[in-house]
Design a protein around this motif. Structure first.
Motif, PDB file in Angstrom:
ATOM      1  N   LYS A 100      39.831  33.961  53.855  1.00  0.00           N
ATOM      2  CA  LYS A 100      38.497  33.786  54.436  1.00  0.00           C
ATOM      3  C   LYS A 100      37.734  32.738  53.630  1.00  0.00           C
ATOM      4  O   LYS A 100      37.599  32.878  52.412  1.00  0.00           O
ATOM      5  CB  LYS A 100      37.742  35.119  54.404  1.00  0.00           C
ATOM      6  N   PRO A 101      37.245  31.676  54.297  1.00  0.00           N
ATOM      7  CA  PRO A 101      36.490  30.657  53.564  1.00  0.00           C
ATOM      8  C   PRO A 101      35.286  31.267  52.862  1.00  0.00           C
ATOM      9  O   PRO A 101      34.568  32.094  53.434  1.00  0.00           O
ATOM     10  CB  PRO A 101      36.055  29.679  54.662  1.00  0.00           C
ATOM     11  N   ARG A 102      35.080  30.908  51.615  1.00  0.00           N
ATOM     12  CA  ARG A 102      33.908  31.374  50.884  1.00  0.00           C
ATOM     13  C   ARG A 102      32.673  30.642  51.409  1.00  0.00           C
ATOM     14  O   ARG A 102      32.753  29.478  51.800  1.00  0.00           O
ATOM     15  CB  ARG A 102      34.065  31.101  49.389  1.00  0.00           C
ATOM     16  N   SER A 103      31.533  31.308  51.393  1.00  0.00           N
ATOM     17  CA  SER A 103      30.291  30.650  51.825  1.00  0.00           C
ATOM     18  C   SER A 103      29.951  29.487  50.905  1.00  0.00           C
ATOM     19  O   SER A 103      29.411  28.472  51.337  1.00  0.00           O
ATOM     20  CB  SER A 103      29.138  31.657  51.866  1.00  0.00           C
ATOM     21  N   GLU A 104      30.291  29.645  49.622  1.00  0.00           N
ATOM     22  CA  GLU A 104      30.153  28.566  48.640  1.00  0.00           C
ATOM     23  C   GLU A 104      31.366  28.610  47.726  1.00  0.00           C
ATOM     24  O   GLU A 104      31.829  29.687  47.368  1.00  0.00           O
ATOM     25  CB  GLU A 104      28.887  28.728  47.802  1.00  0.00           C
ATOM     26  N   PRO A 105      31.895  27.437  47.321  1.00  0.00           N
ATOM     27  CA  PRO A 105      33.025  27.447  46.373  1.00  0.00           C
ATOM     28  C   PRO A 105      32.648  28.172  45.092  1.00  0.00           C
ATOM     29  O   PRO A 105      31.487  28.175  44.669  1.00  0.00           O
ATOM     30  CB  PRO A 105      33.280  25.956  46.110  1.00  0.00           C
ATOM     31  N   LEU A 106      33.626  28.799  44.468  1.00  0.00           N
ATOM     32  CA  LEU A 106      33.377  29.521  43.223  1.00  0.00           C
ATOM     33  C   LEU A 106      32.869  28.583  42.134  1.00  0.00           C
ATOM     34  O   LEU A 106      33.332  27.443  42.022  1.00  0.00           O
ATOM     35  CB  LEU A 106      34.663  30.174  42.725  1.00  0.00           C
ATOM     36  N   PRO A 107      31.944  29.047  41.302  1.00  0.00           N
ATOM     37  CA  PRO A 107      31.540  28.253  40.136  1.00  0.00           C
ATOM     38  C   PRO A 107      32.675  28.196  39.128  1.00  0.00           C
ATOM     39  O   PRO A 107      33.586  29.020  39.144  1.00  0.00           O
ATOM     40  CB  PRO A 107      30.339  29.023  39.576  1.00  0.00           C
ATOM     41  N   ALA A 108      32.622  27.221  38.236  1.00  0.00           N
ATOM     42  CA  ALA A 108      33.700  27.004  37.262  1.00  0.00           C
ATOM     43  C   ALA A 108      33.990  28.254  36.436  1.00  0.00           C
ATOM     44  O   ALA A 108      35.137  28.532  36.103  1.00  0.00           O
ATOM     45  CB  ALA A 108      33.347  25.837  36.347  1.00  0.00           C
ATOM     46  N   SER A 109      32.957  29.043  36.131  1.00  0.00           N
ATOM     47  CA  SER A 109      33.137  30.213  35.265  1.00  0.00           C
ATOM     48  C   SER A 109      34.011  31.284  35.902  1.00  0.00           C
ATOM     49  O   SER A 109      34.531  32.158  35.216  1.00  0.00           O
ATOM     50  CB  SER A 109      31.775  30.809  34.908  1.00  0.00           C
ATOM     51  N   GLU A 123      42.439  25.247  43.673  1.00  0.00           N
ATOM     52  CA  GLU A 123      41.520  24.873  44.752  1.00  0.00           C
ATOM     53  C   GLU A 123      41.503  25.929  45.855  1.00  0.00           C
ATOM     54  O   GLU A 123      40.456  26.212  46.442  1.00  0.00           O
ATOM     55  CB  GLU A 123      41.920  23.508  45.319  1.00  0.00           C
ATOM     56  N   PHE A 124      42.655  26.522  46.140  1.00  0.00           N
ATOM     57  CA  PHE A 124      42.716  27.607  47.121  1.00  0.00           C
ATOM     58  C   PHE A 124      41.806  28.752  46.695  1.00  0.00           C
ATOM     59  O   PHE A 124      41.006  29.270  47.484  1.00  0.00           O
ATOM     60  CB  PHE A 124      44.157  28.094  47.275  1.00  0.00           C
ATOM     61  N   HIS A 125      41.919  29.156  45.437  1.00  0.00           N
ATOM     62  CA  HIS A 125      41.091  30.248  44.912  1.00  0.00           C
ATOM     63  C   HIS A 125      39.605  29.877  44.937  1.00  0.00           C
ATOM     64  O   HIS A 125      38.746  30.731  45.200  1.00  0.00           O
ATOM     65  CB  HIS A 125      41.535  30.571  43.491  1.00  0.00           C
ATOM     66  N   ARG A 126      39.306  28.630  44.690  1.00  0.00           N
ATOM     67  CA  ARG A 126      37.907  28.175  44.683  1.00  0.00           C
ATOM     68  C   ARG A 126      37.286  28.246  46.072  1.00  0.00           C
ATOM     69  O   ARG A 126      36.115  28.572  46.224  1.00  0.00           O
ATOM     70  CB  ARG A 126      37.859  26.734  44.161  1.00  0.00           C
ATOM     71  N   ARG A 127      38.068  27.973  47.086  1.00  0.00           N
ATOM     72  CA  ARG A 127      37.535  27.830  48.442  1.00  0.00           C
ATOM     73  C   ARG A 127      37.712  29.063  49.326  1.00  0.00           C
ATOM     74  O   ARG A 127      37.005  29.207  50.330  1.00  0.00           O
ATOM     75  CB  ARG A 127      38.194  26.634  49.127  1.00  0.00           C
ATOM     76  N   TYR A 128      38.674  29.957  48.972  1.00  0.00           N
ATOM     77  CA  TYR A 128      38.994  31.071  49.877  1.00  0.00           C
ATOM     78  C   TYR A 128      38.998  32.412  49.149  1.00  0.00           C
ATOM     79  O   TYR A 128      39.431  32.514  48.002  1.00  0.00           O
ATOM     80  CB  TYR A 128      40.376  30.865  50.511  1.00  0.00           C
ATOM     81  N   ALA A 129      38.553  33.437  49.857  1.00  0.00           N
ATOM     82  CA  ALA A 129      38.679  34.821  49.405  1.00  0.00           C
ATOM     83  C   ALA A 129      39.852  35.451  50.160  1.00  0.00           C
ATOM     84  O   ALA A 129      40.153  35.062  51.294  1.00  0.00           O
ATOM     85  CB  ALA A 129      37.397  35.591  49.675  1.00  0.00           C
ATOM     86  N   VAL A 130      40.509  36.429  49.533  1.00  0.00           N
ATOM     87  CA  VAL A 130      41.672  37.062  50.148  1.00  0.00           C
ATOM     88  C   VAL A 130      41.521  38.578  50.110  1.00  0.00           C
ATOM     89  O   VAL A 130      40.703  39.121  49.366  1.00  0.00           O
ATOM     90  CB  VAL A 130      42.976  36.640  49.430  1.00  0.00           C
TER      91      VAL A 130
END
Length: 199
Positions: free
Chosen positions: A165-174, A32-39
């Motif tokens: 940094k919060p992503r503008s949109e969560p990552l897609p499943a792929s 979930e961290f990876h889905r929501r945030y960029a580093v």
């Protein structure tokens, strides 16, 4: 401005077994961290799963480490604890939460012996409710701690001069850490629905 060589090498690691009830906590948090945030480039986000001692190689190149895991502290289910540096038990005498995988204490002990222990260490652990539910999802008290665990990690990354940094949109499943068939939405929610009694 710092370049990658100047910055601390940080590893954000989730460990556990998503097929064994609440033991999947660490993997679900890092997912979930990876889905929501960029580093930043100096930060690696890793699903360590049940790789055990194979993870020692990753610690060799790590200055600062954040670990998400289900930990049996003997506390009420779902309670979240942050242990840092010398508070983290690194040796094999510490109680294991399960018998079917190498405990993270063994990984840290091996890293110590090889001289690869990270300078800074943070263990974000959640007290499990159920470690016996083979094939089952996280229990509600543990699932509720995913967001607070991520918040703890974000505070640490900011302290280490590498804010997430919060992503503008969560990552897609792929593009997530786990494949479509075992990510949270496809595995746990579907699994919970499948377990509901039929009329």
């Amino acid at each position: 401005m710092h370049n990658r060589k100047d910055k601390q090498r940080i590893l954000v690691l989730g460990i556990g077994n998503i097929l064994w009830g609440d033991e999947g906590f660490g993997v679900r948090v890092v997912e979930e961290f990876h889905r929501r945030y960029a580093v930043d480039e100096n930060v690696t986000v890793l699903d360590g799963g049940t790789q055990g001692l194979y993870l020692v190689g990753f610690l060799e190149h790590t200055d600062c480490l954040i670990v998400f895991d289900a930990i049996d502290y003997g506390l009420p289910p779902g309670q979240l604890e942050l242990l840092q540096d010398d508070e983290v038990p690194r040796f094999t005498g510490a109680k294991k939460i399960s018998l079917h995988q190498t405990g993270f204490q063994e990984v840290l002990s091996a890293a110590d012996l090889l001289g690869h222990r990270p300078r800074e260490l943070a263990l974000i652990g959640c007290q499990p409710l159920d470690l016996e539910n083979w094939g089952g999802p996280l229990t509600q008290p543990v699932r509720a701690q995913i967001a607070p665990a991520i918040e703890m990690a974000c505070k640490l990354l900011a302290q280490w001069d590498s804010p997430a940094k919060p992503r503008s949109e969560p990552l897609p499943a792929s593009k997530r850490l786990l494949g479509n068939n075992i990510d949270h939405a496809n595995y746990e929610i579907r699994d919970a629905a499948d377990l509901e009694p039929c009329d």
